[in-house]
Design a protein around this motif. Sequence first.
Motif, mmCIF file in Angstrom:
data_model
loop_
_atom_site.group_PDB
_atom_site.id
_atom_site.type_symbol
_atom_site.label_atom_id
_atom_site.label_comp_id
_atom_site.label_asym_id
_atom_site.label_seq_id
_atom_site.Cartn_x
_atom_site.Cartn_y
_atom_site.Cartn_z
ATOM 1 N N LEU A 24 0.894 -1.281 0.009
ATOM 2 C CA LEU A 24 -0.071 -0.072 -0.045
ATOM 3 C C LEU A 24 0.838 1.321 -0.086
ATOM 4 C CD1 LEU A 24 -2.529 -1.275 2.385
ATOM 5 C CD2 LEU A 24 -2.897 -0.814 0.121
ATOM 6 N N GLY A 25 2.143 1.083 0.182
ATOM 7 C CA GLY A 25 3.022 2.322 0.209
ATOM 8 C C GLY A 25 3.473 3.160 -1.114
ATOM 9 N N ALA A 26 3.993 4.249 -0.710
ATOM 10 C CA ALA A 26 4.609 4.832 -1.882
ATOM 11 C C ALA A 26 5.688 4.225 -2.539
ATOM 12 C CB ALA A 26 5.023 6.157 -1.454
ATOM 13 N N ILE A 27 6.079 4.409 -3.662
ATOM 14 C CA ILE A 27 7.319 3.701 -4.325
ATOM 15 C C ILE A 27 8.376 4.954 -4.397
ATOM 16 C CG2 ILE A 27 6.073 2.112 -5.480
ATOM 17 C CD1 ILE A 27 5.986 3.822 -8.125
ATOM 18 N N GLU A 28 9.582 4.330 -4.251
ATOM 19 C CA GLU A 28 10.876 5.100 -4.459
ATOM 20 C C GLU A 28 11.760 4.783 -5.479
ATOM 21 O OE1 GLU A 28 14.862 5.932 -1.639
ATOM 22 O OE2 GLU A 28 12.878 5.596 -0.532
ATOM 23 N N GLU A 29 12.090 5.682 -6.330
ATOM 24 C CA GLU A 29 13.042 5.349 -7.508
ATOM 25 C C GLU A 29 14.406 4.997 -6.765
ATOM 26 O OE1 GLU A 29 14.268 6.647 -11.774
ATOM 27 O OE2 GLU A 29 12.801 8.064 -10.646
ATOM 28 N N ILE A 30 14.931 3.673 -7.317
ATOM 29 C CA ILE A 30 16.186 3.349 -7.027
ATOM 30 C C ILE A 30 17.373 2.884 -8.018
ATOM 31 C CG2 ILE A 30 15.437 2.094 -4.846
ATOM 32 C CD1 ILE A 30 15.502 -0.694 -6.517
ATOM 33 N N GLU A 31 16.745 2.879 -9.121
ATOM 34 C CA GLU A 31 17.932 2.716 -10.296
ATOM 35 C C GLU A 31 17.359 3.397 -11.789
ATOM 36 O OE1 GLU A 31 20.614 -0.727 -11.871
ATOM 37 O OE2 GLU A 31 19.381 -0.868 -10.143
ATOM 38 N N THR A 32 17.963 3.719 -12.494
ATOM 39 C CA THR A 32 17.581 4.217 -13.819
ATOM 40 C C THR A 32 18.560 3.299 -14.915
ATOM 41 O OG1 THR A 32 16.634 6.161 -13.002
ATOM 42 C CG2 THR A 32 17.006 6.107 -15.411
ATOM 43 N N ALA A 136 2.503 10.737 -9.754
ATOM 44 C CA ALA A 136 1.404 10.364 -10.823
ATOM 45 C C ALA A 136 1.818 8.976 -11.167
ATOM 46 C CB ALA A 136 1.726 11.377 -11.922
ATOM 47 N N LEU A 137 2.853 8.258 -11.217
ATOM 48 C CA LEU A 137 2.957 6.972 -11.557
ATOM 49 C C LEU A 137 2.289 6.061 -10.644
ATOM 50 C CD1 LEU A 137 4.755 5.042 -13.376
ATOM 51 C CD2 LEU A 137 6.589 5.281 -11.764
ATOM 52 N N ARG A 138 2.444 6.344 -9.451
ATOM 53 C CA ARG A 138 1.857 5.510 -8.452
ATOM 54 C C ARG A 138 0.241 5.377 -8.532
ATOM 55 N NH1 ARG A 138 -0.011 1.956 -6.097
ATOM 56 N NH2 ARG A 138 0.361 1.249 -3.942
ATOM 57 N N THR A 139 -0.469 6.568 -9.047
ATOM 58 C CA THR A 139 -1.890 6.245 -9.681
ATOM 59 C C THR A 139 -2.199 5.509 -10.532
ATOM 60 O OG1 THR A 139 -1.934 8.250 -10.880
ATOM 61 C CG2 THR A 139 -2.117 8.842 -8.451
ATOM 62 N N HIS A 140 -1.375 5.115 -11.493
ATOM 63 C CA HIS A 140 -1.840 4.164 -12.551
ATOM 64 C C HIS A 140 -1.433 2.742 -12.185
ATOM 65 C CE1 HIS A 140 -1.661 6.825 -15.998
ATOM 66 N NE2 HIS A 140 -0.907 7.312 -14.936
ATOM 67 N N PHE A 141 -1.211 2.307 -10.789
ATOM 68 C CA PHE A 141 -1.152 1.079 -10.428
ATOM 69 C C PHE A 141 -2.284 1.074 -9.379
ATOM 70 C CE2 PHE A 141 3.309 1.927 -11.455
ATOM 71 C CZ PHE A 141 3.355 0.911 -12.435
ATOM 72 N N PRO A 142 -2.630 -0.409 -9.040
ATOM 73 C CA PRO A 142 -3.873 -0.473 -7.894
ATOM 74 C C PRO A 142 -3.419 0.066 -6.636
ATOM 75 C CG PRO A 142 -3.220 -2.576 -9.218
ATOM 76 C CD PRO A 142 -2.250 -1.428 -9.602
ATOM 77 N N GLU A 143 -4.306 0.259 -5.854
ATOM 78 C CA GLU A 143 -3.761 0.944 -4.518
ATOM 79 C C GLU A 143 -3.156 -0.041 -3.812
ATOM 80 O OE1 GLU A 143 -6.056 2.306 -0.285
ATOM 81 O OE2 GLU A 143 -7.237 1.709 -2.014
#
Length: 150
Positions: A24-32, A136-143
Amino acid sequence: MSNMIWVVVANRVTARIFATESPLGAIEEIETLLHPESRVREQSLVTDRSGRTERSSAGRQQSDPDTTHHERETSLFAAQVATTLGQARHAGRYGTLVLAAPPAFLGALRKALDAQTRSLVTLELDKDLVLLDVRALRTHFPERLVRAQV
């Protein structure tokens, strides 16, 4: 197996990897990962036209290569992303994998993933979301991001 959930958002040029410990958490970018070769226009890469073959009848037939440069570069980048994901899986860095990519790249990535990594994929979105910010990215995935079955 790790409780970490990885979310991979990719297209043929960029792959962004995000992580969260909570479904249910927020996501954090770790690598590109970047693959700038995929941005080069096809015409810029080809110095000569495809070879021509003569037919016994009037006219010419142009032979086309089986695979375009962009398709080759897409496959190469998908393999690079798959290798990164496979190494991270082997190191126990995640236990669940979520993928989002345009249909063509998603298909190439599916083909490139090894069976063990592919078995950790619990959700796929066939959308190009690479340019979105994290919120914005997180809103495209299920809760609730799905966890792998144990």
